[in-house]
Design an enzyme around this catalytic site. Sequence first.
Site, PDB file in Angstrom:
ATOM      1  N   LYS A 160       0.851  -1.193   0.000  1.00 45.15           N
ATOM      2  CA  LYS A 160       0.000   0.000   0.000  1.00 45.15           C
ATOM      3  C   LYS A 160       0.883   1.238   0.000  1.00 45.15           C
ATOM      4  CE  LYS A 160      -1.646   2.689   3.095  1.00 45.15           C
ATOM      5  NZ  LYS A 160      -1.521   3.968   2.385  1.00 45.15           N
TER       6      LYS A 160
ATOM      7  N   GLU B 154      10.701   0.714   9.819  1.00 48.59           N
ATOM      8  CA  GLU B 154      11.731   1.743   9.588  1.00 48.59           C
ATOM      9  C   GLU B 154      11.056   3.067   9.899  1.00 48.59           C
ATOM     10  OE1 GLU B 154      13.513   4.617   8.229  1.00 48.59           O
ATOM     11  OE2 GLU B 154      13.318   3.825   6.186  1.00 48.59           O
TER      12      GLU B 154
ATOM     13  N   GLU C 177      10.751  15.005  15.608  1.00 52.81           N
ATOM     14  CA  GLU C 177      11.062  14.950  14.174  1.00 52.81           C
ATOM     15  C   GLU C 177      10.173  15.960  13.448  1.00 52.81           C
ATOM     16  OE1 GLU C 177       9.890  11.374  11.930  1.00 52.81           O
ATOM     17  OE2 GLU C 177      11.872  11.490  10.997  1.00 52.81           O
TER      18      GLU C 177
ATOM     19  N   CYS D 163      13.945  10.476   6.790  1.00 47.24           N
ATOM     20  CA  CYS D 163      13.953   9.957   8.155  1.00 47.24           C
ATOM     21  C   CYS D 163      15.330  10.130   8.789  1.00 47.24           C
ATOM     22  CB  CYS D 163      13.536   8.498   8.158  1.00 47.24           C
ATOM     23  SG  CYS D 163      14.348   7.534   6.899  1.00 47.24           S
TER      24      CYS D 163
ATOM     25  N   GLY E  19       7.511   4.656   8.067  1.00 50.02           N
ATOM     26  CA  GLY E  19       6.708   5.848   8.325  1.00 50.02           C
ATOM     27  C   GLY E  19       6.987   6.382   9.712  1.00 50.02           C
ATOM     28  N   SER E  20       5.981   6.982  10.298  1.00 49.86           N
ATOM     29  CA  SER E  20       6.175   7.638  11.593  1.00 49.86           C
ATOM     30  C   SER E  20       6.258   6.613  12.728  1.00 49.86           C
ATOM     31  CB  SER E  20       5.015   8.592  11.869  1.00 49.86           C
ATOM     32  OG  SER E  20       3.802   7.877  11.910  1.00 49.86           O
ATOM     33  N   THR E  21       6.935   6.988  13.784  1.00 48.38           N
ATOM     34  CA  THR E  21       7.027   6.117  14.956  1.00 48.38           C
ATOM     35  C   THR E  21       5.637   5.921  15.562  1.00 48.38           C
ATOM     36  OG1 THR E  21       9.313   6.738  15.330  1.00 48.38           O
ATOM     37  CG2 THR E  21       8.117   5.930  17.240  1.00 48.38           C
ATOM     38  N   GLU E  22       4.829   6.958  15.502  1.00 46.42           N
ATOM     39  CA  GLU E  22       3.455   6.877  16.032  1.00 46.42           C
ATOM     40  C   GLU E  22       2.677   5.757  15.330  1.00 46.42           C
ATOM     41  OE1 GLU E  22       1.322  10.305  14.743  1.00 46.42           O
ATOM     42  OE2 GLU E  22      -0.551   9.717  15.722  1.00 46.42           O
TER      43      GLU E  22
ATOM     44  N   GLY F 212       3.996   3.386  13.517  1.00 45.87           N
ATOM     45  CA  GLY F 212       4.737   2.139  13.727  1.00 45.87           C
ATOM     46  C   GLY F 212       4.211   1.388  14.950  1.00 45.87           C
TER      47      GLY F 212
HETATM   48  P1  NDP Z   1       2.514   7.911   8.460  1.00 46.73           P
HETATM   49  O1  NDP Z   1       3.360   7.129   9.374  1.00 46.73           O
HETATM   50  O2  NDP Z   1       1.128   8.203   8.839  1.00 46.73           O
HETATM   51  O3  NDP Z   1       2.434   7.219   7.007  1.00 46.73           O
HETATM   52  C1  NDP Z   1       3.237   6.182   6.543  1.00 46.73           C
HETATM   53  C2  NDP Z   1       2.389   5.098   5.910  1.00 46.73           C
HETATM   54  O4  NDP Z   1       1.559   4.511   6.915  1.00 46.73           O
HETATM   55  C3  NDP Z   1       1.424   5.616   4.851  1.00 46.73           C
HETATM   56  O5  NDP Z   1       1.282   4.655   3.830  1.00 46.73           O
HETATM   57  C4  NDP Z   1       0.131   5.749   5.642  1.00 46.73           C
HETATM   58  O6  NDP Z   1      -1.005   5.725   4.848  1.00 46.73           O
HETATM   59  C5  NDP Z   1       0.206   4.533   6.515  1.00 46.73           C
HETATM   60  N1  NDP Z   1      -0.645   4.581   7.693  1.00 46.73           N
HETATM   61  C6  NDP Z   1      -1.109   5.657   8.368  1.00 46.73           C
HETATM   62  N2  NDP Z   1      -1.884   5.274   9.414  1.00 46.73           N
HETATM   63  C7  NDP Z   1      -1.917   3.930   9.396  1.00 46.73           C
HETATM   64  C8  NDP Z   1      -2.541   2.948  10.197  1.00 46.73           C
HETATM   65  N3  NDP Z   1      -3.287   3.276  11.243  1.00 46.73           N
HETATM   66  N4  NDP Z   1      -2.354   1.646   9.888  1.00 46.73           N
HETATM   67  C9  NDP Z   1      -1.604   1.290   8.839  1.00 46.73           C
HETATM   68  N5  NDP Z   1      -0.997   2.178   8.027  1.00 46.73           N
HETATM   69  C10 NDP Z   1      -1.135   3.484   8.301  1.00 46.73           C
HETATM   70  O7  NDP Z   1       3.278   9.239   8.123  1.00 46.73           O
HETATM   71  P2  NDP Z   1       2.632  10.651   7.733  1.00 46.73           P
HETATM   72  O8  NDP Z   1       2.419  10.639   6.294  1.00 46.73           O
HETATM   73  O9  NDP Z   1       1.450  10.958   8.575  1.00 46.73           O
HETATM   74  O10 NDP Z   1       3.775  11.620   8.159  1.00 46.73           O
HETATM   75  C11 NDP Z   1       3.823  12.042   9.513  1.00 46.73           C
HETATM   76  C12 NDP Z   1       5.224  12.014  10.026  1.00 46.73           C
HETATM   77  O11 NDP Z   1       5.743  10.701   9.946  1.00 46.73           O
HETATM   78  C13 NDP Z   1       6.191  12.852   9.245  1.00 46.73           C
HETATM   79  O12 NDP Z   1       6.122  14.185   9.584  1.00 46.73           O
HETATM   80  C14 NDP Z   1       7.485  12.201   9.636  1.00 46.73           C
HETATM   81  O13 NDP Z   1       7.867  12.680  10.888  1.00 46.73           O
HETATM   82  C15 NDP Z   1       7.146  10.736   9.745  1.00 46.73           C
HETATM   83  N6  NDP Z   1       7.476   9.997   8.528  1.00 46.73           N
HETATM   84  C16 NDP Z   1       8.588   9.219   8.548  1.00 46.73           C
HETATM   85  C17 NDP Z   1       8.970   8.567   7.403  1.00 46.73           C
HETATM   86  C18 NDP Z   1      10.186   7.708   7.366  1.00 46.73           C
HETATM   87  O14 NDP Z   1      10.761   7.553   6.303  1.00 46.73           O
HETATM   88  N7  NDP Z   1      10.575   7.101   8.466  1.00 46.73           N
HETATM   89  C19 NDP Z   1       8.249   8.710   6.139  1.00 46.73           C
HETATM   90  C20 NDP Z   1       7.048   9.499   6.248  1.00 46.73           C
HETATM   91  C21 NDP Z   1       6.709  10.126   7.404  1.00 46.73           C
HETATM   92  P3  NDP Z   1      -1.572   7.059   4.155  1.00 46.73           P
HETATM   93  O15 NDP Z   1      -0.482   8.040   4.058  1.00 46.73           O
HETATM   94  O16 NDP Z   1      -2.016   6.568   2.865  1.00 46.73           O
HETATM   95  O17 NDP Z   1      -2.696   7.517   5.018  1.00 46.73           O
END
Ligand code: NDP
Length: 529
Positions: free
Chosen positions: A226, A301, A433, A336, A279-282, A284
């Site tokens: 996804k 990651e 971050e 990141c 993606g985000s630690t939250e 994660g």
């Molecule tokens: P998210 O962690 O929300 O997004 C990353 C992925 O997770 C996207 O595909 C998102 O879907 C998906 N996702 C979101 N919520 C859920 C869930 N409950 N269950 C499963 N998958 C989910 O990052 P954000 O886009 O909100 O960015 C917010 C912050 O996260 C940034 O400001 C940055 O600090 C951090 N981040 C870190 C990254 C890294 O490389 N480590 C990359 C991106 C963000 P969708 O976007 O389609 O809703």
Amino acid sequence: MKTRTARNRIGHRAAKSSRLSSNGNGRVQAKTQKPAVSSQVRDWLSKPRHNLVGGKWVPAVSHKTFDVFNPAEASVIARVPDSDKEDINRAVTAARRAFESGSWRRLTASERGKLIWRIGDLILEHADELAEIESLDNGKPRAVARVADIPLAADLFHYMAGWATKIEGTTIPISVPYAPGAHFHAFTLREPIGVVGQIIPWNFPLLMAAWKLGPALATGNCIVIKPAEQTPLSALRLGELILEAGIPEGVVNIVTGFGETAGAALAAHPEVDKVAFTGSTEVGKLIVKAAAGNLKKVSLELGGKSPNIVFKDVADLDTAIAGAANAIFFNHGQCCCAGSRLMVERDIFDEVVEGVAEHAKKIKLGPGLSADTQMGPLVSEEQLSRVTNYMHQGKQSGACYVTGGSRAGDRGYFVQPTVVKDVKPTMSIVREEIFGPVVVAEPFTKPEELVARANQTEYGLAAGIWTRDISKAHRIAAELKAGTVWINCYNVFDAALPFGGYKQSGWGREMGHEVLELYTQTKAVVIGL
Ligand code: NDP
């Protein structure tokens, strides 16, 4: 649970109604003409975009779609399926069928490797087109996507293609104390995990898809991926290339949608054996909870707040200053591993901070498709609001803005490259971050206190050290709690180098041979002789 979906839509509308502003340092280049989109990409964007499920392109079961935006203009460039649980169910069923049929895992390792190699070749053959799609969708300069994201994605597939023939077990001399005189032949097999769910972010959309798909394919798994809601397009184009390469149907399934619906359904699905997330630690942490239902394997990651340390004995100060600027401003700070905490030895602090600020002021902001753009917009209205909120918080808490500190222009999601000093460890801009082009600079005087300060973060993704004292560099690299340490360089990536985090920056490693551990499980086989 986040309510980002609604926020995004409102935000996009708000930004769309505003206008492009002017020119100058830290401001958006005024454009009399919109940069042209090639006819090839325009044609591709004009066609309906669907999910890839079981080798077929299909709309969401609900037939719902959502808008995909060009962040430089806040204009709609495509619509993609707004998938939900049922779409995920169908994709997982397709992946399960492909896995159990053996159409992929039972191919010879050499055949599998050749098909993966072909994906890399096709990416290179379509490099210009993919760079353009990436730039339109994510906002990054096309030139950067063309020299970095696209070749790195191709290289990842080429690298992983080579591993397909090298997934080996071991033979183990066993003794079995309670069976004296018995003889056994014992060995291990490394087998694919099964159906893998992959959830990727928007900062390097194609590259993150490659990081995830390459090792999963090399090890014989079947996949549902996804992409992020903000940037689904290059993954969909990659899906077409994956079919063209001859990967059997159902081996790679691509489902677009929102995290809270499609992503959550994938992470929780009982027929998914492993979930890999960036993606985000939250989020994660939400993935870990969702995965508990069937105890699926999890790799993560996540975020970072990486220290980049400059000593006064650095070999070439100008190189270190340029390196520090690149560490934070590359990809608009949406990395990141961004070097977002610049720690500089007191004697050279002013010079380094001024130098990085000078680099910041010279960065040309503009649409990613313009040839002279050095930094595009942030990816979304939500990210713009997040980054400008941090800028505001920093000002409220008394930090000094050497340059930048605001949104740039009033159309699209541009922000000024920003350098901040006079910060305290308690400030949110120092601890959290930001994921934008904002660096906080702190002086240090006592090297013995430096490591503790550098490690004073819940994250542990990366770090930088600039010094010509090689002993000091080694000593400090060993003490830093970070998955990657760059010495006299920053942002150096290679498909062969493992990448991932200590502490709350993640579980497991991407790339290198280490990632193969995350996509295989070991079976011990014992034969009585
Ligand atoms: P998210 O962690 O929300 O997004 C990353 C992925 O997770 C996207 O595909 C998102 O879907 C998906 N996702 C979101 N919520 C859920 C869930 N409950 N269950 C499963 N998958 C989910 O990052 P954000 O886009 O909100 O960015 C917010 C912050 O996260 C940034 O400001 C940055 O600090 C951090 N981040 C870190 C990254 C890294 O490389 N480590 C990359 C991106 C963000 P969708 O976007 O389609 O809703």
